[in-house]
Design a protein around this motif. Structure first.
Motif, PDB file in Angstrom:
ATOM      1  N   LEU A 231       7.921   2.933   5.095  1.00 30.21           N
ATOM      2  CA  LEU A 231       9.209   2.299   4.821  1.00 30.21           C
ATOM      3  C   LEU A 231      10.226   3.315   4.322  1.00 30.21           C
ATOM      4  CD1 LEU A 231       7.985  -0.962   3.040  1.00 30.21           C
ATOM      5  CD2 LEU A 231       8.879  -0.762   5.369  1.00 30.21           C
ATOM      6  N   LEU A 232       9.770   4.228   3.469  1.00 33.92           N
ATOM      7  CA  LEU A 232      10.663   5.289   2.988  1.00 33.92           C
ATOM      8  C   LEU A 232      11.126   6.192   4.128  1.00 33.92           C
ATOM      9  CD1 LEU A 232       9.099   6.331  -0.423  1.00 33.92           C
ATOM     10  CD2 LEU A 232      11.430   5.529  -0.024  1.00 33.92           C
ATOM     11  N   ARG A 233      10.274   6.409   5.098  1.00 32.70           N
ATOM     12  CA  ARG A 233      10.652   7.211   6.261  1.00 32.70           C
ATOM     13  C   ARG A 233      11.846   6.567   6.972  1.00 32.70           C
ATOM     14  NH1 ARG A 233       6.008   7.242   9.727  1.00 32.70           N
ATOM     15  NH2 ARG A 233       5.055   8.389   8.031  1.00 32.70           N
ATOM     16  N   ALA A 234      11.787   5.251   7.161  1.00 34.18           N
ATOM     17  CA  ALA A 234      12.895   4.542   7.809  1.00 34.18           C
ATOM     18  C   ALA A 234      14.145   4.577   6.927  1.00 34.18           C
ATOM     19  CB  ALA A 234      12.495   3.100   8.106  1.00 34.18           C
ATOM     20  N   LYS A 235      13.977   4.383   5.635  1.00 35.38           N
ATOM     21  CA  LYS A 235      15.109   4.421   4.705  1.00 35.38           C
ATOM     22  C   LYS A 235      15.750   5.806   4.705  1.00 35.38           C
ATOM     23  CE  LYS A 235      16.068   3.316  -0.132  1.00 35.38           C
ATOM     24  NZ  LYS A 235      16.072   4.469  -0.986  1.00 35.38           N
TER      25      LYS A 235
ATOM     26  N   SER B 210       0.840  -1.198   0.000  1.00 32.93           N
ATOM     27  CA  SER B 210       0.000   0.000   0.000  1.00 32.93           C
ATOM     28  C   SER B 210       0.877   1.252   0.000  1.00 32.93           C
ATOM     29  CB  SER B 210      -0.904   0.011   1.233  1.00 32.93           C
ATOM     30  OG  SER B 210      -0.147   0.300   2.394  1.00 32.93           O
ATOM     31  N   PRO B 211       0.368   2.347  -0.577  1.00 30.24           N
ATOM     32  CA  PRO B 211       1.134   3.595  -0.566  1.00 30.24           C
ATOM     33  C   PRO B 211       1.461   4.063   0.860  1.00 30.24           C
ATOM     34  CG  PRO B 211      -0.650   3.739  -2.153  1.00 30.24           C
ATOM     35  CD  PRO B 211      -0.847   2.462  -1.397  1.00 30.24           C
ATOM     36  N   ALA B 212       0.558   3.838   1.795  1.00 27.01           N
ATOM     37  CA  ALA B 212       0.813   4.253   3.180  1.00 27.01           C
ATOM     38  C   ALA B 212       1.986   3.468   3.767  1.00 27.01           C
ATOM     39  CB  ALA B 212      -0.435   4.052   4.032  1.00 27.01           C
ATOM     40  N   LEU B 213       2.042   2.168   3.509  1.00 27.54           N
ATOM     41  CA  LEU B 213       3.157   1.357   3.997  1.00 27.54           C
ATOM     42  C   LEU B 213       4.459   1.785   3.337  1.00 27.54           C
ATOM     43  CD1 LEU B 213       4.398  -0.981   5.579  1.00 27.54           C
ATOM     44  CD2 LEU B 213       3.744  -2.484   3.674  1.00 27.54           C
TER      45      LEU B 213
ATOM     46  N   ALA C 132      11.010  -5.943   8.425  1.00 24.04           N
ATOM     47  CA  ALA C 132      12.126  -6.566   7.704  1.00 24.04           C
ATOM     48  C   ALA C 132      11.654  -7.197   6.395  1.00 24.04           C
ATOM     49  CB  ALA C 132      12.806  -7.607   8.587  1.00 24.04           C
ATOM     50  N   ARG C 133      10.536  -7.909   6.431  1.00 24.66           N
ATOM     51  CA  ARG C 133      10.007  -8.535   5.208  1.00 24.66           C
ATOM     52  C   ARG C 133       9.582  -7.491   4.186  1.00 24.66           C
ATOM     53  NH1 ARG C 133       7.225 -11.688   8.918  1.00 24.66           N
ATOM     54  NH2 ARG C 133       5.318 -10.546   8.466  1.00 24.66           N
ATOM     55  N   GLN C 134       8.871  -6.490   4.629  1.00 24.64           N
ATOM     56  CA  GLN C 134       8.345  -5.479   3.708  1.00 24.64           C
ATOM     57  C   GLN C 134       9.461  -4.596   3.142  1.00 24.64           C
ATOM     58  OE1 GLN C 134       5.210  -5.510   2.505  1.00 24.64           O
ATOM     59  NE2 GLN C 134       5.103  -7.388   3.710  1.00 24.64           N
TER      60      GLN C 134
ATOM     61  N   VAL D 220      10.261   3.516  13.735  1.00 25.48           N
ATOM     62  CA  VAL D 220      10.142   4.663  12.831  1.00 25.48           C
ATOM     63  C   VAL D 220       9.009   4.427  11.840  1.00 25.48           C
ATOM     64  CG1 VAL D 220      11.298   5.891  10.940  1.00 25.48           C
ATOM     65  CG2 VAL D 220      12.545   5.396  13.044  1.00 25.48           C
ATOM     66  N   SER D 221       8.854   3.181  11.402  1.00 27.66           N
ATOM     67  CA  SER D 221       7.828   2.828  10.410  1.00 27.66           C
ATOM     68  C   SER D 221       6.487   2.466  11.020  1.00 27.66           C
ATOM     69  CB  SER D 221       8.302   1.638   9.577  1.00 27.66           C
ATOM     70  OG  SER D 221       9.455   1.973   8.877  1.00 27.66           O
ATOM     71  N   ALA D 222       6.425   2.392  12.321  1.00 29.55           N
ATOM     72  CA  ALA D 222       5.195   2.015  13.030  1.00 29.55           C
ATOM     73  C   ALA D 222       4.703   0.634  12.583  1.00 29.55           C
ATOM     74  CB  ALA D 222       4.118   3.074  12.854  1.00 29.55           C
ATOM     75  N   THR D 223       5.638  -0.326  12.538  1.00 28.59           N
ATOM     76  CA  THR D 223       5.308  -1.707  12.204  1.00 28.59           C
ATOM     77  C   THR D 223       6.026  -2.631  13.186  1.00 28.59           C
ATOM     78  OG1 THR D 223       7.181  -1.983  10.701  1.00 28.59           O
ATOM     79  CG2 THR D 223       5.118  -1.191   9.730  1.00 28.59           C
TER      80      THR D 223
END
Length: 157
Positions: free
Chosen positions: A11-15, A4-7, A43-45, A34-37
């Motif tokens: 993920l980009l925030r963490a990167k 999803s675009p939200a996910l 790690a998988r995503q 940071v990613s709220a997951t």
């Protein structure tokens, strides 16, 4: 399976955080926060989205920065190791050599690759010089020990 675009934004925030401070410790727990997951989900995503596990991505950024510092500065190798997030000079030297094929000190003699103004954007040049970490450092060592250049293909579930 598409993400999803939200996910992807999370993920980009963490990167982006890793890109801003690659010298800092970035355990999966911190990146997941940071990613709220959850850690495993992150790690998988992350691997699904960017093609590399978070640790390998961070390692590539650190080595990329170390290569630039070796070529462009007169800093001692020890200082370069510490500035790029390594606490052990021996580990830095071994991983640097495993990834780039050269010792940090040997890289000093090479001239930086410079493009003429306006010919190639800097981001493209950096991407072209980025270390290839599609296989882990330990897999590369095993291949060298066995006399092959390519790791055996493994199936990713």
């Amino acid at each position: 399976m598409t993400q999803s675009p939200a996910l992807l934004r999370r993920l980009l925030r963490a990167k982006d955080r890793m890109d801003q401070a690659p010298h800092e410790a970035w355990p999966v727990r911190r990146l997941a926060a940071v990613s709220a997951t959850s850690e495993a989900y992150f790690a998988r995503q992350f691997r699904l989205a960017f093609g590399l596990p978070p640790h390998r991505y961070l390692l590539s950024r650190r080595i990329e920065r170390a290569v630039a510092l070796c070529r462009d500065t007169d800093l001692p190798v020890t200082e370069i190791a510490y500035q790029t997030g390594w606490s052990s000079l021996g580990t830095f030297g071994r991983v640097f050599r495993d990834i780039t094929g050269q010792c940090p000190g040997d890289l000093r003699g090479t001239a930086p690759a410079q493009a003429s103004p306006g010919s190639t954007p800097e981001c493209i040049l950096r991407a072209a010089r980025r270390p290839d970490l599609t296989t882990s450092v330990s897999e590369k060592r095993q291949c060298e020990g066995a006399g092959t250049t390519e790791p055996q293909p493994t199936e990713v579930p």
